[in-house]
Design a protein around this motif. Structure first.
Motif, PDB file in Angstrom:
ATOM      1  N   ASN A 501       0.841  -0.993  -0.088  1.00  0.00           N
ATOM      2  CA  ASN A 501       0.072   0.059  -0.088  1.00  0.00           C
ATOM      3  C   ASN A 501       0.948   1.318   0.050  1.00  0.00           C
ATOM      4  O   ASN A 501       1.956   1.201  -0.151  1.00  0.00           O
ATOM      5  CB  ASN A 501      -0.910  -0.119   1.336  1.00  0.00           C
ATOM      6  N   SER A 502       0.458   2.364   0.074  1.00  0.00           N
ATOM      7  CA  SER A 502       1.174   3.641  -0.007  1.00  0.00           C
ATOM      8  C   SER A 502       2.079   3.648   1.002  1.00  0.00           C
ATOM      9  O   SER A 502       3.135   4.534   1.032  1.00  0.00           O
ATOM     10  CB  SER A 502       0.265   4.757   0.031  1.00  0.00           C
ATOM     11  N   SER A 523       7.713  -0.575   6.772  1.00  0.00           N
ATOM     12  CA  SER A 523       6.283   0.078   6.942  1.00  0.00           C
ATOM     13  C   SER A 523       6.302   1.409   7.687  1.00  0.00           C
ATOM     14  O   SER A 523       7.565   1.572   8.318  1.00  0.00           O
ATOM     15  CB  SER A 523       5.420  -0.918   7.693  1.00  0.00           C
ATOM     16  N   CYS A 524       5.488   2.088   7.644  1.00  0.00           N
ATOM     17  CA  CYS A 524       5.644   3.678   8.375  1.00  0.00           C
ATOM     18  C   CYS A 524       5.345   3.372   9.863  1.00  0.00           C
ATOM     19  O   CYS A 524       4.465   2.528  10.210  1.00  0.00           O
ATOM     20  CB  CYS A 524       4.642   4.395   7.654  1.00  0.00           C
ATOM     21  N   GLY A 525       5.895   4.179  10.561  1.00  0.00           N
ATOM     22  CA  GLY A 525       5.477   3.938  12.251  1.00  0.00           C
ATOM     23  C   GLY A 525       6.957   4.648  12.962  1.00  0.00           C
ATOM     24  O   GLY A 525       7.935   5.062  12.313  1.00  0.00           O
ATOM     25  N   THR A 547       9.609   2.096  10.188  1.00  0.00           N
ATOM     26  CA  THR A 547      10.564   3.337  10.251  1.00  0.00           C
ATOM     27  C   THR A 547       9.732   4.747   9.579  1.00  0.00           C
ATOM     28  O   THR A 547       8.868   4.547   8.832  1.00  0.00           O
ATOM     29  CB  THR A 547      11.693   3.297   9.286  1.00  0.00           C
ATOM     30  N   PRO A 548      10.013   5.934  10.108  1.00  0.00           N
ATOM     31  CA  PRO A 548       9.342   6.904   9.611  1.00  0.00           C
ATOM     32  C   PRO A 548       9.788   7.357   8.193  1.00  0.00           C
ATOM     33  O   PRO A 548       8.954   8.148   7.522  1.00  0.00           O
ATOM     34  CB  PRO A 548       9.596   8.059  10.445  1.00  0.00           C
ATOM     35  N   TYR A 576       1.428   6.899  14.005  1.00  0.00           N
ATOM     36  CA  TYR A 576       2.060   6.157  13.096  1.00  0.00           C
ATOM     37  C   TYR A 576       1.699   4.706  12.957  1.00  0.00           C
ATOM     38  O   TYR A 576       1.792   3.900  12.006  1.00  0.00           O
ATOM     39  CB  TYR A 576       3.582   6.163  12.947  1.00  0.00           C
ATOM     40  N   ASN A 577       1.508   4.155  14.103  1.00  0.00           N
ATOM     41  CA  ASN A 577       1.051   2.787  14.246  1.00  0.00           C
ATOM     42  C   ASN A 577      -0.464   2.315  14.012  1.00  0.00           C
ATOM     43  O   ASN A 577      -0.843   1.111  13.440  1.00  0.00           O
ATOM     44  CB  ASN A 577       1.492   2.057  15.708  1.00  0.00           C
ATOM     45  N   ALA A 578      -1.430   3.133  14.269  1.00  0.00           N
ATOM     46  CA  ALA A 578      -2.509   2.906  14.242  1.00  0.00           C
ATOM     47  C   ALA A 578      -3.644   3.905  14.091  1.00  0.00           C
ATOM     48  O   ALA A 578      -3.299   5.244  14.670  1.00  0.00           O
ATOM     49  CB  ALA A 578      -3.020   1.727  15.324  1.00  0.00           C
ATOM     50  N   ASP A 579      -4.711   4.074  13.484  1.00  0.00           N
ATOM     51  CA  ASP A 579      -5.627   5.279  13.353  1.00  0.00           C
ATOM     52  C   ASP A 579      -6.550   5.086  14.747  1.00  0.00           C
ATOM     53  O   ASP A 579      -6.649   4.298  15.417  1.00  0.00           O
ATOM     54  CB  ASP A 579      -6.594   5.086  12.154  1.00  0.00           C
TER      55      ASP A 579
END
Length: 682
Positions: A501-502, A523-525, A547-548, A576-579
């Protein structure tokens, strides 16, 4: 054929050969193009004859030197990539359709005002020429920015003094070195033994030429000159003095005059704009040293045992030497003699002790020895009273040269950590996310040590480069230490990637020892570094890396100036980890200063609604508009959601309670409130 060869050599010597019908050749130096004041016809005849003799000598030197070294064809304009996937922000002064990069290059070369060009190979092909580049942006990933430079097209030769010159190497005594990777993130150090390597010296360019050696700046001779003429070209003044046997020194005035002297007498300052020189044998390029009639230069373009080219000329400083202060002062440069004029001729490294400037290694003595694929030892001998120096160049973040010690006596050891020694970065390290922003994985590279993960076995991992730990096979991007064996579990050159995904990228390496392979899910986080997950199926090793670097860029509006005069940073509310999940009649997903983490929502969604089995956007991040209600209340509005849906979030000062759904009013406009200390005054 011999005559034609003389003419060709003559051109290289800076002379024009005019061949008469009788087969005679008269040489005239290009350096004498400026108008000259001649006060004596006999002197003029003598000067002309001397210039003829000088040019013949230079041409002969070129002919004789051809046996000592191989000089290739002339350097040609080649495109030097400034940035891939980018173009200049300044408007081009000229553009045209073409699918040929060479045509774009040729157009830029033909336009004196062109300093850079942007080339778009698809879809229809286009070339933009720029008189200035400005900054760079990414309006189209299809475009790249280049500048024209002199190079050797399709050749391993080096462009030097206008010619493509292949290195002339000599093999020295093989040497074996050891390297230590340094401390990793877990504090464990791994040491490996390097393979045997050979020593490579430099190459020579034929023909030392007369160059001006400054005797005194801002001074001239007291004795009357025997000859003078008008010129603003220092080189022409040198050539005149060389052509006249009686000339031992000359005074040059940049305002436009040259005086030749048979003796210098004492020096005075009648005109501070004049300086006194004497002609000496040297090399027009200051990076070279004149030795035995040849201009010598180290083979600064080296081939690493890892298979890539290392260009040490990137470390050259033509303006000033690096100054290192220890018990004494040390001056050091790279691929050239020292800029500091006080040192002896041909000095590559110098020491200032007391009041003495001594050479501790000459440029023409340079010898190279590879210890590993990223560690190179450069040795200079022939210094004052037998002094010598060793520089150990290694891959890492730039720290410049540093003095280590003097051991044994009169052998001076230096270290130089630089990215120049590092392997090239793969093109895939800069990615375009499906979300529309750029991801640069080079930020995760660690040039000093690999990331170490301990499980049943030890795993070594890095990003956008081969492993630092020298014990692993060449080209290993991920490694496993099993018992006493260092195994590759994926090679850098095999890298393949796919976007999940993005903000999630799957990176896969194959080609490891006995078919081993690795998969890394980035992944983003918040930064947590790489982590080993499992081996599944057998000999396929799975890792995750949060990683950011994988996160979307933060919008500029996330840092606000409150009407009360203080700064508000909404980035503090990003998760970053969850909405944030809000349950009402439907489920609502919300985040701040980024798109939603939950991958099921449409790209660019900043707020989402889960309705039945549908994930719909109720506002996009790029549509954000804000308005201050007072100094502690901010209204943030997102539009552009699915079927025209939009959202409004009212942020206010108070104890943290997180976002909350208020209502849907009017229809398809969703209202939220968010009470947070972030909105409070300091």
């Amino acid at each position: 054929d011999r005559v034609l060869d003389v003419r060709r050599r003559c051109f290289r010597s800076g002379c024009v050969a005019l061949f008469w019908a009788a087969g005679l050749c008269q040489y005239h130096s290009l350096l004498w193009a400026a108008p000259q004041k001649r006060t004596d016809s006999r002197m003029a005849a003598s000067s002309s004859a001397a210039v003829v003799l000088l040019c013949v000598i230079l041409a002969s030197l070129q002919l004789n030197a051809s046996a000592a070294t191989t000089t290739g064809t002339g350097c040609v304009p080649v495109p030097e990539l400034i940035s891939a996937g980018r173009t200049c922000t300044s408007d081009p002064f000229y553009g045209f359709n073409t699918l040929d990069l060479t045509a774009c290059l040729a157009s830029c070369v033909s336009q004196p005002s062109c300093v850079a060009f942007a080339f778009y190979p698809s879809p229809s092909g286009y070339c933009n020429l720029h008189s200035e580049c400005g900054s760079l942006k990414v309006p189209s990933s299809r475009g790249s920015v280049y500048r024209p430079m002199q190079g050797c097209a399709g050749s391993s030769s080096i462009c030097f003094n206008g010619y493509c010159v292949p290195p002339t190497t000599s093999t020295g005594t093989p040497s074996t070195g050891k390297t230590s990777t340094g401390t990793t993130s877990t504090g464990t150090t791994s040491t490996g033994t390097a393979s045997t390597v050979t020593t490579s010296t430099g190459y020579v360019i034929p023909g030392c030429v007369p160059v001006p050696e400054l005797i005194a700046a801002g001074r001239t001779c007291t004795s009357d000159p025997f000859y003078g003429f008008a010129t603003k070209n220092l080189t022409a003044c040198v050539a005149s003095c060389v052509s006249l046997p009686s000339c031992v020194a000359f005074a040059f005035y940049p305002s436009g005059y040259c005086n030749l002297h048979s003796e210098c007498g004492t020096l005075k300052v009648p005109d501070a704009s004049g300086s006194v020189y004497r002609p000496v044998q040297g090399c027009a390029d200051p990076a070279s040293a004149c030795s035995n009639g040849f201009c010598y230069r180290p083979a600064c373009m080296q081939q690493s045992p890892g298979g890539w080219s290392v260009n040490l000329e990137r470390l050259t400083n033509n303006t000033a030497d690096a100054l290192l202060i220890s018990t004494y002062k040390y001056y050091i440069n790279m691929c050239r003699t020292l800029v500091t004029a006080s040192f002896p001729t041909n000095t590559a490294i110098g020491q200032f002790a007391g009041s003495s400037y001594v050479s501790i290694g000459t440029l023409s003595s340079a010898a190279f020895s590879w210890q590993t694929s990223t560690v190179l030892v450069l040795q200079f001998t022939g210094g004052t009273d037998g002094r010598q120096s060793k520089i150990t160049l290694s891959c890492g973040a730039a720290s410049g040269p540093a003095f280590v010690n003097e051991s044994p006596i009169m052998t001076y050891n230096f270290k130089w950590v630089t990215p120049v020694m590092c392997p090239p970065r793969p093109a895939w390290c800069v990615q375009q996310s499906p979300g529309g922003w750029s991801i640069d994985l080079n930020q995760l590279t660690n040039h000093n040590a690999d990331y170490l993960q301990s499980s049943t076995y030890e795993y070594y991992i890095n990003m956008c480069r081969t492993l630092v730990t020298a014990s692993f096979p060449p080209n290993a991007a991920v490694g496993q230490f099993e018992g006493s064996s260092y195994l590759s579990i994926g090679t850098l050159s095999s890298a393949a990637y796919s976007w999940q995904n993005s903000t999630v990228l799957l990176l896969q390496y194959t080609g490891g020892t006995d078919g081993r392979q690795s998969k890394i899910t980035l992944s983003c986080g918040a930064a947590s570094g790489p982590a080993f997950v499992n081996e599944s199926p057998i000999m396929t090793y799975n890792f995750k890396w949060v990683t950011p670097v994988m996160c979307p860029p933060r919008p500029a509006w996330c840092v606000q100036q409150s009407p009360g005069g203080w700064s508000i940073d909404l980035n503090q509310l990003t998760n970053y980890n969850a909405d944030y999940l809000l349950s009402s009649t439907y489920e609502y997903y919300i985040n701040m200063c980024r798109t939603l983490v939950t991958a099921s929502f449409p790209p660019n969604a900043a707020v989402g609604q889960f309705e039945g089995s549908n994930y719909v956007s109720i506002g996009t991040l790029s549509s954000a508009v804000y308005s201050w209600q007072n100094s502690t209340v901010l209204l943030l509005q997102y539009t552009g959601g699915t079927d025209g849906r939009q959202s409004k979030i009212t942020l206010s000062c108070g104890a943290a309670s997180g976002p909350a759904f208020v209502n849907e009013s009017p229809i398809m406009t969703y209202n939220f409130k968010w009470v947070t200390p972030v909105m409070c005054p300091p």
